[in-house]
Design a protein around this motif. Sequence first.
Motif, PDB file in Angstrom:
ATOM      1  N   ALA A 272     -52.858 -32.844  55.784  1.00 28.39           N
ATOM      2  CA  ALA A 272     -53.284 -34.235  55.992  1.00 28.39           C
ATOM      3  C   ALA A 272     -52.681 -35.092  54.893  1.00 28.39           C
ATOM      4  O   ALA A 272     -52.499 -34.633  53.764  1.00 28.39           O
ATOM      5  CB  ALA A 272     -54.807 -34.311  55.933  1.00 28.39           C
ATOM      6  N   LEU A 273     -52.337 -36.321  55.263  1.00 27.53           N
ATOM      7  CA  LEU A 273     -51.851 -37.276  54.266  1.00 27.53           C
ATOM      8  C   LEU A 273     -52.740 -38.515  54.341  1.00 27.53           C
ATOM      9  O   LEU A 273     -53.055 -38.997  55.439  1.00 27.53           O
ATOM     10  CB  LEU A 273     -50.400 -37.652  54.573  1.00 27.53           C
ATOM     11  CG  LEU A 273     -49.753 -38.741  53.716  1.00 27.53           C
ATOM     12  CD1 LEU A 273     -48.304 -38.385  53.439  1.00 27.53           C
ATOM     13  CD2 LEU A 273     -49.814 -40.117  54.375  1.00 27.53           C
ATOM     14  N   ILE A 274     -53.174 -38.984  53.192  1.00 28.60           N
ATOM     15  CA  ILE A 274     -53.992 -40.199  53.145  1.00 28.60           C
ATOM     16  C   ILE A 274     -53.420 -41.094  52.050  1.00 28.60           C
ATOM     17  O   ILE A 274     -53.304 -40.673  50.898  1.00 28.60           O
ATOM     18  CB  ILE A 274     -55.468 -39.857  52.853  1.00 28.60           C
ATOM     19  CG1 ILE A 274     -56.030 -38.977  53.974  1.00 28.60           C
ATOM     20  CG2 ILE A 274     -56.303 -41.138  52.696  1.00 28.60           C
ATOM     21  CD1 ILE A 274     -57.418 -38.444  53.725  1.00 28.60           C
ATOM     22  N   ASP A 275     -53.030 -42.295  52.447  1.00 35.62           N
ATOM     23  CA  ASP A 275     -52.481 -43.239  51.471  1.00 35.62           C
ATOM     24  C   ASP A 275     -53.118 -44.590  51.769  1.00 35.62           C
ATOM     25  O   ASP A 275     -53.526 -44.850  52.909  1.00 35.62           O
ATOM     26  CB  ASP A 275     -50.952 -43.290  51.658  1.00 35.62           C
ATOM     27  CG  ASP A 275     -50.250 -43.943  50.469  1.00 35.62           C
ATOM     28  OD1 ASP A 275     -50.948 -44.327  49.509  1.00 35.62           O
ATOM     29  OD2 ASP A 275     -49.017 -44.072  50.533  1.00 35.62           O
ATOM     30  N   SER A 276     -53.198 -45.426  50.795  1.00 35.72           N
ATOM     31  CA  SER A 276     -53.838 -46.725  51.069  1.00 35.72           C
ATOM     32  C   SER A 276     -53.403 -47.746  50.025  1.00 35.72           C
ATOM     33  O   SER A 276     -52.867 -47.377  48.971  1.00 35.72           O
ATOM     34  CB  SER A 276     -55.364 -46.589  51.036  1.00 35.72           C
ATOM     35  OG  SER A 276     -55.789 -46.216  49.752  1.00 35.72           O
ATOM     36  N   PHE A 277     -53.605 -49.014  50.356  1.00 34.37           N
ATOM     37  CA  PHE A 277     -53.511 -50.045  49.324  1.00 34.37           C
ATOM     38  C   PHE A 277     -54.617 -51.073  49.571  1.00 34.37           C
ATOM     39  O   PHE A 277     -55.138 -51.180  50.681  1.00 34.37           O
ATOM     40  CB  PHE A 277     -52.125 -50.693  49.268  1.00 34.37           C
ATOM     41  CG  PHE A 277     -51.699 -51.455  50.504  1.00 34.37           C
ATOM     42  CD1 PHE A 277     -50.836 -50.882  51.424  1.00 34.37           C
ATOM     43  CD2 PHE A 277     -52.166 -52.753  50.747  1.00 34.37           C
ATOM     44  CE1 PHE A 277     -50.437 -51.579  52.564  1.00 34.37           C
ATOM     45  CE2 PHE A 277     -51.764 -53.458  51.871  1.00 34.37           C
ATOM     46  CZ  PHE A 277     -50.908 -52.873  52.793  1.00 34.37           C
ATOM     47  N   GLY A 278     -54.959 -51.785  48.539  1.00 33.69           N
ATOM     48  CA  GLY A 278     -56.025 -52.805  48.645  1.00 33.69           C
ATOM     49  C   GLY A 278     -57.372 -52.139  48.855  1.00 33.69           C
ATOM     50  O   GLY A 278     -57.589 -51.014  48.453  1.00 33.69           O
ATOM     51  N   GLY A 279     -58.260 -52.830  49.552  1.00 30.05           N
ATOM     52  CA  GLY A 279     -59.556 -52.246  49.904  1.00 30.05           C
ATOM     53  C   GLY A 279     -60.556 -52.316  48.766  1.00 30.05           C
ATOM     54  O   GLY A 279     -60.337 -52.889  47.734  1.00 30.05           O
TER      55      GLY A 279
END
Length: 279
Positions: A272-279
């Motif tokens: 699994a890959l989980i990436d994010s920005f902000g939030g």
Amino acid sequence: MNYRHAFHAGNFADVFKHALLTRILLYLNRKDAHYRVIDTHAGEGAYDLSRDEAARTGEWREGIGRLATLPRNSDAGRLLRPWLDIVGACDGEGRPLLYPGSPLIAQKLARKGDRLVFCEKHPDAFAALKARVARDRRVKALDLDGWTALGAFVPPPERRGLVLVDPPFEAKDEFSTMARSFAAAFAKWSTGIYALWYPVKDTAAAQDLWTAVGASRAKSALRLELAVAATAGLTRTGLIVVNPPFVLEGEARTLLPALAHLLERTPGAGAALIDSFGG
Ligand SMILES: C[S@@+](CC[C@H](N)C(=O)[O-])C[C@H]1O[C@@H](n2cnc3c(N)ncnc32)[C@H](O)[C@@H]1O
């Protein structure tokens, strides 16, 4: 337009997408204010997996067919429960009696006063969709190009809601069409939730889409991917969620490793890959 989702319904990519779609809609249901769901590439609405198309590929067996072994009282089991309740009863082989596509999931979760717009361009798929949802007065099923709809139907009058963009990726330029169409829609409606589904056959194309979302001035976005094998073909899939519900990243951190383990084709191949920005 050759793609028919009936051949692929219930496969690992559908499991990933529909489980996350359910979590997003449950979040929208937390507030009383009404919302709109715009499903730009809606498909038939639901699929009989005993029909010739699904039986021929058998893809559902390595997707929804594996869910029977999920421990129901695990954290992931609890997060998947509302979606599995919508999927409903299965036969002895773990095959649902009717596999719900994104329109049926939205119909099941939307409340009185919420509105649903489903676009589908393939004549047979549209006829099936229309027949399935015709009696629901909350729904508009349209025989309309999904890319046109994406630009035309935002912002919705409710000013709350979700746009699911789930094209077949038949055309070579579908990644760039998605990036361009999302940017145009986002410029008109920057507070909606957008869920952009994609296959990962070419990691550069997925990365370019993520870069394009970053360039859109979205304040927050989440990139989720699930791999079930490291081999060629469709073995990895992704969803970019723009303006994600604040709970979604945490839920994905529970869900995706469990799905990777459950759906992997060989032991240890799931990821699994989980990436994010902000939030
Ligand atoms: C991946 S399937 C959709 C599955 C559905 N969203 C679900 O989760 O159950 C993609 C659908 O898009 C339809 N389609 C292809 N090109 C389209 C277009 N330009 N506008 C709207 N629908 C289109 C195909 O006929 C197919 O049914």
